[in-house]
Design a protein around this motif. Structure first.
Motif, PDB file in Angstrom:
ATOM      1  N   LYS A   1       0.817  -1.220   0.000  1.00 33.55           N
ATOM      2  CA  LYS A   1       0.000   0.000   0.000  1.00 33.55           C
ATOM      3  C   LYS A   1       0.844   1.260   0.000  1.00 33.55           C
ATOM      4  O   LYS A   1       0.315   2.377   0.045  1.00 33.55           O
ATOM      5  N   GLY A   2       2.148   1.085  -0.031  1.00 32.50           N
ATOM      6  CA  GLY A   2       3.008   2.253   0.175  1.00 32.50           C
ATOM      7  C   GLY A   2       3.348   3.017  -1.087  1.00 32.50           C
ATOM      8  O   GLY A   2       2.649   2.944  -2.082  1.00 32.50           O
TER       9      GLY A   2
ATOM     10  N   GLU B   1      -2.419  -4.013  21.885  1.00 34.16           N
ATOM     11  CA  GLU B   1      -1.703  -5.202  22.384  1.00 34.16           C
ATOM     12  C   GLU B   1      -0.196  -5.124  22.090  1.00 34.16           C
ATOM     13  O   GLU B   1       0.579  -5.886  22.646  1.00 34.16           O
ATOM     14  N   HIS B   2       0.232  -4.225  21.187  1.00 34.89           N
ATOM     15  CA  HIS B   2       1.668  -4.122  20.891  1.00 34.89           C
ATOM     16  C   HIS B   2       2.354  -3.032  21.716  1.00 34.89           C
ATOM     17  O   HIS B   2       3.559  -2.905  21.686  1.00 34.89           O
ATOM     18  N   GLN B   3       1.551  -2.221  22.389  1.00 35.80           N
ATOM     19  CA  GLN B   3       2.155  -1.163  23.195  1.00 35.80           C
ATOM     20  C   GLN B   3       2.698  -1.781  24.486  1.00 35.80           C
ATOM     21  O   GLN B   3       2.371  -2.897  24.837  1.00 35.80           O
ATOM     22  N   THR B   4       3.504  -1.030  25.153  1.00 38.76           N
ATOM     23  CA  THR B   4       4.124  -1.613  26.360  1.00 38.76           C
ATOM     24  C   THR B   4       3.087  -1.859  27.458  1.00 38.76           C
ATOM     25  O   THR B   4       2.130  -1.173  27.582  1.00 38.76           O
TER      26      THR B   4
ATOM     27  N   GLU C   1      -0.441  11.906   7.458  1.00 38.01           N
ATOM     28  CA  GLU C   1       0.228  11.532   8.698  1.00 38.01           C
ATOM     29  C   GLU C   1       0.490  10.034   8.709  1.00 38.01           C
ATOM     30  O   GLU C   1      -0.163   9.277   7.991  1.00 38.01           O
ATOM     31  N   PHE C   2       1.449   9.636   9.524  1.00 38.82           N
ATOM     32  CA  PHE C   2       1.786   8.215   9.628  1.00 38.82           C
ATOM     33  C   PHE C   2       1.468   7.764  11.043  1.00 38.82           C
ATOM     34  O   PHE C   2       2.177   8.112  11.975  1.00 38.82           O
ATOM     35  N   PRO C   3       0.388   6.998  11.209  1.00 37.00           N
ATOM     36  CA  PRO C   3      -0.025   6.656  12.573  1.00 37.00           C
ATOM     37  C   PRO C   3       0.901   5.649  13.241  1.00 37.00           C
ATOM     38  O   PRO C   3       0.963   5.584  14.461  1.00 37.00           O
ATOM     39  N   GLY C   4       1.628   4.858  12.459  1.00 40.19           N
ATOM     40  CA  GLY C   4       2.437   3.803  13.063  1.00 40.19           C
ATOM     41  C   GLY C   4       1.540   2.731  13.647  1.00 40.19           C
ATOM     42  O   GLY C   4       0.400   2.546  13.215  1.00 40.19           O
ATOM     43  N   CYS C   5       2.057   2.043  14.664  1.00 41.66           N
ATOM     44  CA  CYS C   5       1.283   0.949  15.278  1.00 41.66           C
ATOM     45  C   CYS C   5       0.229   1.526  16.200  1.00 41.66           C
ATOM     46  O   CYS C   5       0.526   2.304  17.097  1.00 41.66           O
TER      47      CYS C   5
ATOM     48  N   LEU D   1       0.909  10.348   2.322  1.00 44.89           N
ATOM     49  CA  LEU D   1       0.007  10.371   3.471  1.00 44.89           C
ATOM     50  C   LEU D   1       0.154  11.704   4.201  1.00 44.89           C
ATOM     51  O   LEU D   1       1.243  12.264   4.261  1.00 44.89           O
TER      52      LEU D   1
ATOM     53  N   ASP E   1       5.447   2.216   5.271  1.00 45.31           N
ATOM     54  CA  ASP E   1       6.603   2.950   4.757  1.00 45.31           C
ATOM     55  C   ASP E   1       7.120   3.978   5.755  1.00 45.31           C
ATOM     56  O   ASP E   1       8.319   4.103   5.963  1.00 45.31           O
TER      57      ASP E   1
ATOM     58  N   HIS F   1      -2.137  -0.684  17.584  1.00 45.67           N
ATOM     59  CA  HIS F   1      -2.739  -1.811  18.291  1.00 45.67           C
ATOM     60  C   HIS F   1      -2.382  -1.779  19.760  1.00 45.67           C
ATOM     61  O   HIS F   1      -1.207  -1.826  20.100  1.00 45.67           O
TER      62      HIS F   1
ATOM     63  N   ASN G   1       0.183   0.060   5.398  1.00 43.59           N
ATOM     64  CA  ASN G   1       1.215   0.901   4.792  1.00 43.59           C
ATOM     65  C   ASN G   1       2.251   1.208   5.858  1.00 43.59           C
ATOM     66  O   ASN G   1       2.028   2.019   6.750  1.00 43.59           O
TER      67      ASN G   1
ATOM     68  N   PRO H   1       6.350   4.587  15.674  1.00 46.81           N
ATOM     69  CA  PRO H   1       6.913   3.288  15.273  1.00 46.81           C
ATOM     70  C   PRO H   1       5.846   2.320  14.735  1.00 46.81           C
ATOM     71  O   PRO H   1       4.667   2.444  15.040  1.00 46.81           O
TER      72      PRO H   1
END
Lengths: 211, 556
Positions: free
Chosen positions: A193-194, A208-211, A200-204, A198, B344, A206, B342, B174
């Motif tokens: 999809k890249g 459950e992946h946060q500390t 903004e880039f939200p990143g992760c 964009l 990237d 989820h 995405n 991240p």
């Protein structure tokens, strides 16, 4: 062709132009709801893909490097490695033609790649005749698959050897390379999809992946 | 001023705004981002899917591909077209990008500061090697100024010996895999922190923020990452006291016999092959260290038979590079089979692991430490699944399943300076395409420390990946990559207080000829695990600031 269609095509064109500039992207991000912008750009990408690859009444392909029989062997090999199932495969991505093109271009700086293919295909015919009494492009699909499976044995078991293994690896590497660098492989199958713009880039996101 | 890249761009900027008259000679051409960068092209939009004709760009000594792709083959110098020499048994990867902005056009954008221990490895760490004549406190204000000038995103974490700026732009968010590694490393007591990047996370200084296309390595079409081409050169060209002369490949430095000072340079106009001269009160070399050393060596004459600025006999010696090698690949079962996202982001990974092994007990085996970098998420290649055994529908499904779960970890270990790693003018008489004598490398990366630190790093990477829940694919340990492979080459005309063992003084001036400066990575005395471009820029800033001050006082 109806007016609506032209209107849509025009709007896609403008979107494409806008997406190509910074100001345009900022405008798009501000003006279109996010999902709509993404949808339009996605549609644009798909439209250009279909325009490029699904032309009806295509003229028959004349190979640049391979003989006709060789090309059909290469087609069969690539389609065994990345078959068409629920999603398109090497056939739709025309990987055999990609290999033909690349191997023919190797003449200039890497002619040994041409020898590897010529000799590999000859070896393949020899193996096929020893086992099935006909050259590779003539044997049944089931037999082709069986032969390729035998050639690939050392991949699963390092203790095994097979005279066709080296050629199998060459075919597999170039098939994977050709398929996943094609629009079909990268966009339609992997769903990459890249390489887009964009706001903004939200990143992760989820929990459950946060500390 | 010779060169317009990381060092040359900053030095030209400082000297120009301080009111000096600056002539910047650049061996390459002017670039127009709109025409020269193909940032948003997919592989299938190139005739050879971006890889060039088979064999077109040549192979690296270790059998890897060069960084050159169809996106960038008009920017890089293709080695086969303009070769350099290697002594028997030597390997060196020399990445050349001759154009305004130099390698900042396609650089990795990491902006680490060196720490206090990194400038004093001998006295503060383990007694081996040499200290720099300067300390962190001398460079700190210049790190700060460079960060303000170029725009750096990151965060201040207070990690030991890994200082970061207090006024950085916000760090990037991240990806999933990076979060998993942060969790996993924390279990082992290892800190993961945002990677300082010269990429804008918001509008800054009239420049647009990153639009997250992920293709920085092909040149940014909007200048959201720093390059001297996009950020500094346009400002400088508006000033009357700055002149940029492109296609000017500097050949030698002209000396004045009566004063023992440099009075200018000779250069070849690469369009007509003719030699010209340019005069100045000071000559600042920022041509990338191999080129700067080549100019000094090619300037030898009856007064300086072994090359200019070489009474110490160390010019060209103590070349260094990070200890780098193949990364470990694997996948997170936790992320397998997810819908693609995405990933990237800002091109680079958003997090990394700074050095953590201070005071380790294995000093006899290896010295100092390493950093670790990792890459995760849905990229433009099919990921680790493609190297799995088998073929057919199941194989294809496995690739798709593992695609969003891919993880790759690699790192840089500290490279050590050795007298026997050196570069010289090719005794065989090789010349470049403009007839200028070319260099020969006499370098190896295969020394005991490099193998020992590599083994330590493989072990640590496996441990961290496993703690993060990743499964690791079988891999083979490879020899450390040849010097230059990370494009982090440094040293060769190191700075020092003693003119008998160093080429430059603490202000980047040649001990022998004080009005000749080398402001690129040639001045490095040690090569810690950190990325080096920020330090190149900070030192170029510092040296130029001092030179301008000398001019103001009338000393130069």
């Amino acid at each position: 062709m109806g007016e609506r269609l032209i209107g849509r095509r025009q709007s896609l064109k403008y979107l494409g132009m806008l997406a190509g500039t910074v100001a345009g992207r900022e405008f798009l991000a501000a003006w279109l709801p996010k999902s709509a912008a993404a949808r339009e750009l996605d549609a644009l990408r798909r439209a250009s893909y279909h325009a490029a690859s699904n032309q009806p009444n295509e003229r028959p392909y004349t190979p640049l490097f391979f003989e006709k029989d060789e090309l059909s062997a290469v087609e069969a090999l690539t389609e065994l490695i990345i078959p068409t199932d629920e999603s398109p495969g090497a056939k739709e991505a025309q990987v055999a033609r990609y290999i033909d093109f690349i191997v023919s271009a190797a003449a200039e700086f890497n002619p040994s790649l041409q020898h590897q293919w010529t000799e590999g295909l000859q070896l393949l015919d020899r193996l096929s005749r020893e086992k099935y009494r006909s050259s590779f492009h003539e044997i049944s699909a089931r037999d082709k698959e069986k032969l390729l499976e035998e050639m690939s044995l050392p991949e699963h078991d390092a203790g095994q050897t097979h005279p066709g293994y080296e050629f199998y690896r060459l075919v597999k590497e170039m098939t994977v390379e050709g398929f996943y660098t094609s629009r079909v492989g990268l966009i339609d199958v992997l769903g990459y999809k890249g390489l887009s713009a964009l706001g903004e880039f939200p990143g992760c996101t989820h929990p459950e992946h946060q500390t | 001023m010779v060169g317009s890249g990381a060092a040359g761009g900053i030095a030209a900027y400082v000297l120009t705004i301080k009111g000096l008259k600056v002539l910047c000679l650049e061996a390459g051409r002017m670039l127009e981002p709109a025409h020269d960068f193909f940032t948003h092209k997919f592989p299938y939009e190139w005739p050879y899917r971006g890889e060039g004709k088979p064999g077109q760009y040549g192979k690296l000594p270790q059998g890897m591909e060069w960084k050159i792709k169809e996106w960038t083959d008009h920017l890089y110098t293709i080695p086969a077209e303009d070769p350099y020499a290697l002594a028997p048994g030597s390997k060196f990867t020399w990445t050349r990008l001759r154009a305004v902005g130099g390698r900042t056009n396609l650089w990795g954008r990491g902006c680490d500061r060196f720490g206090p221990l990194d400038f004093k490895p001998k006295s503060l760490q383990d007694g081996w090697g040499e200290d720099w004549p300067i300390g962190y406190e001398d460079v700190e204000p210049y790190y700060e100024r460079v960060e303000q000038l170029i725009g750096v995103s990151g965060s201040s974490e207070g990690v030991y010996n890994t200082p970061s700026g207090k006024r950085l732009l916000p760090a990037f968010n991240p990806r999933c895999g990076e979060m998993l590694i942060r969790k996993g490393a924390a279990k082992l007591g290892i800190k993961v922190m945002p990677k300082p990047l010269a990429v804008l996370s918001r509008l800054y200084d009239g420049r647009p923020p990153c639009h997250y296309c992920g293709a920085c390595n092909w040149g940014c079409d909007v200048g959201a990452r720093y390059s001297s081409l996009d950020v500094l050169i346009p400002q400088l060209r508006r000033r009357k006291n700055f002149e940029l002369r492109t296609n000017a490949a500097v050949h030698t430095i002209l000396m004045d016999r009566s004063t023992g000072k440099a009075r200018g340079v000779t250069y070849i106009d690469t369009r007509n092959g003719l030699e010209y001269e340019a005069y100045g009160k000071a000559v600042v070399l920022a041509a990338s260290l191999v080129e700067s050393i080549r100019i000094l060596m090619n300037s030898r004459n009856r007064d300086y038979p072994s090359g200019l600025a070489n009474t110490s006999g160390t010019l060209g010696h103590y070349l260094m590079e990070h200890v780098a090698f193949n990364s470990i690949e694997g996948f997170f079962p936790e992320l397998a089979g997810r819908p693609t996202t995405n990933d990237d982001g800002p091109g680079e990974s958003c997090l990394y692991i700074p050095r953590y092994n201070y005071g380790h007990k294995d000093q006899k085996k290896y010295l100092r430490g390493w950093r670790l970098d990792f890459y995760t998420g849905c990229g433009m290649s099919p990921g680790p699944g493609a190297s799995l055994p088998g073929f057919g529908s199941a194989y294809k499904k496995k690739i798709k399943e593992l695609y969003p779960a891919a993880v790759q970890m690699g790192g840089y270990g500290e490279g050590l300076p050795f007298f026997w790693n050196y570069v010289e003018i090719d005794p065989g008489g090789l010349r470049d395409r403009f007839g200028i004598p070319q260099v020969r490398f006499h370098t190896t990366s295969e020394y005991d420390h490099a193998f020992a630190i590599r083994d330590e790093m493989y072990g640590q990477m496996e441990e961290i990946l496993k703690a993060s829940g990743a499964e690791i694919f079988p891999y083979k340990k490879q020899s450390p990559y040849p010097l230059g492979s990370v494009t982090h080459e440094a040293g060769g005309c190191r700075m020092g207080n003693d003119p008998r063992t160093s080429v430059l003084d603490e202000w980047n001036r040649c001990h022998d000829t004080k009005n000749v400066l080398v402001v690129d990575a040639g001045c490095f005395v040690s090569h810690p695990e950190k990325q080096i471009t920020h330090t190149i820029m900070a030192l170029a800033y510092r040296a130029s600031d001092h030179l301008a001050e000398e001019f103001r006082r009338g000393d130069a």
